[in-house]
Design a protein around this motif. Structure first.
Motif, mmCIF file in Angstrom:
data_model
loop_
_atom_site.group_PDB
_atom_site.id
_atom_site.type_symbol
_atom_site.label_atom_id
_atom_site.label_comp_id
_atom_site.label_asym_id
_atom_site.label_seq_id
_atom_site.Cartn_x
_atom_site.Cartn_y
_atom_site.Cartn_z
ATOM 1 N N ASN A 45 46.920 43.063 34.725
ATOM 2 C CA ASN A 45 47.380 42.053 33.769
ATOM 3 C C ASN A 45 48.140 40.910 34.436
ATOM 4 O O ASN A 45 48.231 39.812 33.872
ATOM 5 N N PHE A 46 48.702 41.175 35.612
ATOM 6 C CA PHE A 46 49.477 40.141 36.309
ATOM 7 C C PHE A 46 48.912 39.878 37.709
ATOM 8 O O PHE A 46 49.595 39.324 38.559
ATOM 9 N N ARG A 47 47.672 40.260 37.905
ATOM 10 C CA ARG A 47 47.056 40.162 39.228
ATOM 11 C C ARG A 47 47.067 38.733 39.786
ATOM 12 O O ARG A 47 47.518 38.487 40.904
ATOM 13 N N ALA A 75 56.649 42.220 37.915
ATOM 14 C CA ALA A 75 56.045 43.354 38.605
ATOM 15 C C ALA A 75 56.928 43.729 39.795
ATOM 16 O O ALA A 75 57.802 42.960 40.209
ATOM 17 N N ALA A 76 56.690 44.925 40.328
ATOM 18 C CA ALA A 76 57.481 45.384 41.467
ATOM 19 C C ALA A 76 56.963 44.844 42.786
ATOM 20 O O ALA A 76 57.711 44.719 43.756
ATOM 21 N N LYS A 77 55.667 44.518 42.827
ATOM 22 C CA LYS A 77 55.054 44.106 44.089
ATOM 23 C C LYS A 77 54.214 42.841 43.914
ATOM 24 O O LYS A 77 53.741 42.524 42.820
ATOM 25 N N LYS A 78 54.021 42.152 45.028
ATOM 26 C CA LYS A 78 53.073 41.053 45.107
ATOM 27 C C LYS A 78 52.264 41.231 46.382
ATOM 28 O O LYS A 78 52.658 41.987 47.285
ATOM 29 N N VAL A 79 51.134 40.543 46.489
ATOM 30 C CA VAL A 79 50.288 40.620 47.682
ATOM 31 C C VAL A 79 50.061 39.217 48.227
ATOM 32 O O VAL A 79 49.744 38.292 47.471
ATOM 33 N N VAL A 80 50.244 39.063 49.523
ATOM 34 C CA VAL A 80 49.907 37.821 50.212
ATOM 35 C C VAL A 80 48.747 38.130 51.151
ATOM 36 O O VAL A 80 48.876 38.951 52.065
ATOM 37 N N LEU A 81 47.607 37.518 50.881
ATOM 38 C CA LEU A 81 46.400 37.747 51.675
ATOM 39 C C LEU A 81 46.121 36.522 52.535
ATOM 40 O O LEU A 81 45.920 35.417 52.019
ATOM 41 N N ILE A 82 46.133 36.703 53.858
ATOM 42 C CA ILE A 82 45.804 35.615 54.782
ATOM 43 C C ILE A 82 44.424 35.884 55.366
ATOM 44 O O ILE A 82 44.254 36.803 56.182
ATOM 45 N N TYR A 83 43.422 35.132 54.917
ATOM 46 C CA TYR A 83 42.077 35.277 55.463
ATOM 47 C C TYR A 83 41.893 34.260 56.590
ATOM 48 O O TYR A 83 42.634 33.281 56.692
ATOM 49 N N ARG A 84 40.937 34.516 57.455
ATOM 50 C CA ARG A 84 40.722 33.693 58.652
ATOM 51 C C ARG A 84 42.031 33.550 59.451
ATOM 52 O O ARG A 84 42.383 32.469 59.907
ATOM 53 N N ALA A 85 42.733 34.671 59.622
ATOM 54 C CA ALA A 85 44.014 34.664 60.342
ATOM 55 C C ALA A 85 43.758 34.610 61.846
ATOM 56 O O ALA A 85 44.107 35.524 62.601
ATOM 57 N N MET A 103 55.088 34.881 63.552
ATOM 58 C CA MET A 103 54.671 35.986 62.693
ATOM 59 C C MET A 103 55.018 37.338 63.312
ATOM 60 O O MET A 103 55.382 38.292 62.607
ATOM 61 N N GLN A 104 54.896 37.436 64.622
ATOM 62 C CA GLN A 104 55.231 38.685 65.309
ATOM 63 C C GLN A 104 56.685 39.080 65.029
ATOM 64 O O GLN A 104 56.992 40.246 64.783
ATOM 65 N N LYS A 105 57.590 38.096 65.047
ATOM 66 C CA LYS A 105 58.997 38.373 64.747
ATOM 67 C C LYS A 105 59.197 38.686 63.269
ATOM 68 O O LYS A 105 59.937 39.604 62.910
ATOM 69 N N TYR A 106 58.495 37.931 62.404
ATOM 70 C CA TYR A 106 58.694 38.067 60.961
ATOM 71 C C TYR A 106 58.166 39.393 60.421
ATOM 72 O O TYR A 106 58.653 39.889 59.396
ATOM 73 N N LEU A 107 57.196 39.985 61.097
ATOM 74 C CA LEU A 107 56.639 41.252 60.629
ATOM 75 C C LEU A 107 57.698 42.347 60.536
ATOM 76 O O LEU A 107 57.544 43.305 59.770
ATOM 77 N N LYS A 108 58.778 42.213 61.278
ATOM 78 C CA LYS A 108 59.868 43.200 61.213
ATOM 79 C C LYS A 108 60.690 43.044 59.937
ATOM 80 O O LYS A 108 61.416 43.964 59.552
ATOM 81 N N ASP A 109 60.556 41.874 59.283
ATOM 82 C CA ASP A 109 61.433 41.553 58.149
ATOM 83 C C ASP A 109 60.687 41.252 56.859
ATOM 84 O O ASP A 109 61.253 40.648 55.943
ATOM 85 N N ILE A 110 59.417 41.625 56.769
ATOM 86 C CA ILE A 110 58.668 41.398 55.521
ATOM 87 C C ILE A 110 59.388 42.118 54.383
ATOM 88 O O ILE A 110 59.674 43.314 54.477
ATOM 89 N N PRO A 111 59.713 41.418 53.281
ATOM 90 C CA PRO A 111 60.431 42.069 52.177
ATOM 91 C C PRO A 111 59.628 43.202 51.540
ATOM 92 O O PRO A 111 58.389 43.167 51.542
ATOM 93 N N GLU A 112 60.327 44.179 51.016
ATOM 94 C CA GLU A 112 59.675 45.363 50.436
ATOM 95 C C GLU A 112 58.803 45.028 49.235
ATOM 96 O O GLU A 112 57.852 45.749 48.934
ATOM 97 N N HIS A 113 59.127 43.933 48.551
ATOM 98 C CA HIS A 113 58.340 43.595 47.358
ATOM 99 C C HIS A 113 56.993 42.955 47.709
ATOM 100 O O HIS A 113 56.177 42.706 46.826
ATOM 101 N N CYS A 114 56.753 42.712 48.989
ATOM 102 C CA CYS A 114 55.526 42.016 49.407
ATOM 103 C C CYS A 114 54.629 42.917 50.242
ATOM 104 O O CYS A 114 55.093 43.598 51.157
ATOM 105 N N VAL A 115 53.344 42.899 49.925
ATOM 106 C CA VAL A 115 52.328 43.541 50.768
ATOM 107 C C VAL A 115 51.543 42.415 51.433
ATOM 108 O O VAL A 115 50.848 41.644 50.763
ATOM 109 N N LEU A 116 51.700 42.308 52.743
ATOM 110 C CA LEU A 116 51.027 41.255 53.503
ATOM 111 C C LEU A 116 49.752 41.811 54.121
ATOM 112 O O LEU A 116 49.780 42.816 54.829
#
Length: 342
Positions: A45-47, A75-85, A103-116
């Motif tokens: 419903n909130f996709r 919602a509790a979660k969101k998704v960030v999809l990076i295609y052609r990365a 991005m290598q540094k930021y991967l340690k700090d991705i917030p819990e509410h986000c699925v990258l």
């Protein structure tokens, strides 16, 4: 790093990480698994409100971070999809290298509410995730997924499932022949299944139907040979030639295929200049539309002059091969080197 089989098991168990990096040759296969993750994470419903898609070829670190940091909507979660990365690739321009470091540094700090989820496609069948310095560098803080080709029974079952989804039965013998004859790429497989179903209509699928419609494996091999030449990588063309020789192909057959491909690309360039549509060219050269699209793209990497000179070089090489004193393999290697510099 994990493969698709391990990921499949984890997803069935409901184990979802918040950072994924997919890599492989088959975009459709990767998309299937990224969609499976998205379906499990997001409420339908909130996709659309909680799914952010970013083109990795046209983005920057700030845009990615902002997308990840923004809270999900109802919602509790969101998704960030990076295609052609493509910034994940080892060989990249300075901007992509800079983005990778951030991005290598930021991967340690991705917030819990986000699925990258990130993915990019290999350019070469011989590329391996295990050999990538960048993928190994992020593997500690991100689940790297090797989207390798399905093999054996898994491949057969997957192809059978596509026929089933389209409401068409295919028997075991015909299925095995189809799978043995088709390129292991599900974008192509989908197209060929649709074409086969349309052709047979209400009738049962037979071996003769498959043999009539499927492109030959040698078409794929010679396309790759010429593609390496267009990329100025004759050493890759030579490696592929050695593979073909190991599989039992003859030097003269390989030369004939190369000359025929150059001639085909020349005809396609003429057709394009005459403003013929892809459909018309497809009928004229008797190739499926998806093959024609690839050939048109390949033809644009050559000039008329380079194709003409390439065909002349093939004829000269053929004369040398008929000489009893010529080292046939060496002559072919010289041909590839010569074609790559034209």
């Amino acid at each position: 790093m994990i493969d698709l089989e391990v990921l499949d098991t984890e997803l069935k168990q409901g184990k979802i990480e918040n950072k994924y990096a997919f890599v492989g040759l088959d975009e459709m296969l990767i998309k299937e698994y990224t969609t499976s993750i998205i379906d499990q994470v997001l409420d339908i419903n909130f996709r659309e409100l909680n799914l952010v898609k970013i083109d990795g070829m046209n983005t920057n670190f700030t845009a990615i971070m902002d997308a990840c940091e923004t809270m999900p909507f109802m919602a509790a979660k969101k998704v960030v999809l990076i295609y052609r990365a493509n910034f994940l690739k080892d060989k990249a321009d300075s901007a992509s290298k800079s983005l990778f470091k951030e991005m290598q540094k930021y991967l340690k700090d991705i917030p819990e509410h986000c699925v990258l989820i990130m993915y990019y496609l290999f350019e070469d069948k011989r590329d391996r995730a295990e050999k990538s310095t960048n993928l190994k560098a992020i593997d500690k803080n991100c689940k790297v997924v090797k989207a390798d080709k399905l093999r054996g029974e898994k491949f057969l079952r997957k192809v059978k499932s596509i026929f089933d989804e389209k409401g068409k039965n295919i028997e075991k013998v015909e299925l095995k022949y189809f799978c043995d004859s088709i390129e292991n790429n599900f974008n192509i497989i989908q197209s060929e299944i649709e074409k086969l179903i349309c052709y047979v209509g209400e009738k049962e699928i037979t071996l003769d139907d498959i043999k009539l419609l499927l492109p030959k494996k040698e078409d794929e091999d010679v396309f790759d040979l010429i593609e390496f030449i267009s990329l100025k990588r004759p050493e890759k063309a030579i490696d592929l030639m050695n593979d073909l020789l190991f599989r039992g192909e003859s030097i003269t057959k390989i030369l004939s295929l190369v000359e025929g491909q150059l001639n085909l690309l020349f005809k396609i360039k003429v057709g394009i200049d005459e403003r013929k549509s892809k459909e018309v060219i497809s009928r004229e050269i008797r190739r499926p539309l998806f093959v024609v699209e690839k050939l048109i793209a390949q033809s644009r990497k050559f000039s008329y002059k380079s194709l003409q000179e390439g065909m002349k070089s093939c004829i000269e090489t053929e004369k040398k091969l008929k000489s009893s004193t010529a080292d046939k393999k060496t002559e072919m290697e010289l041909l590839f080197l010569n074609l790559a510099i034209k």
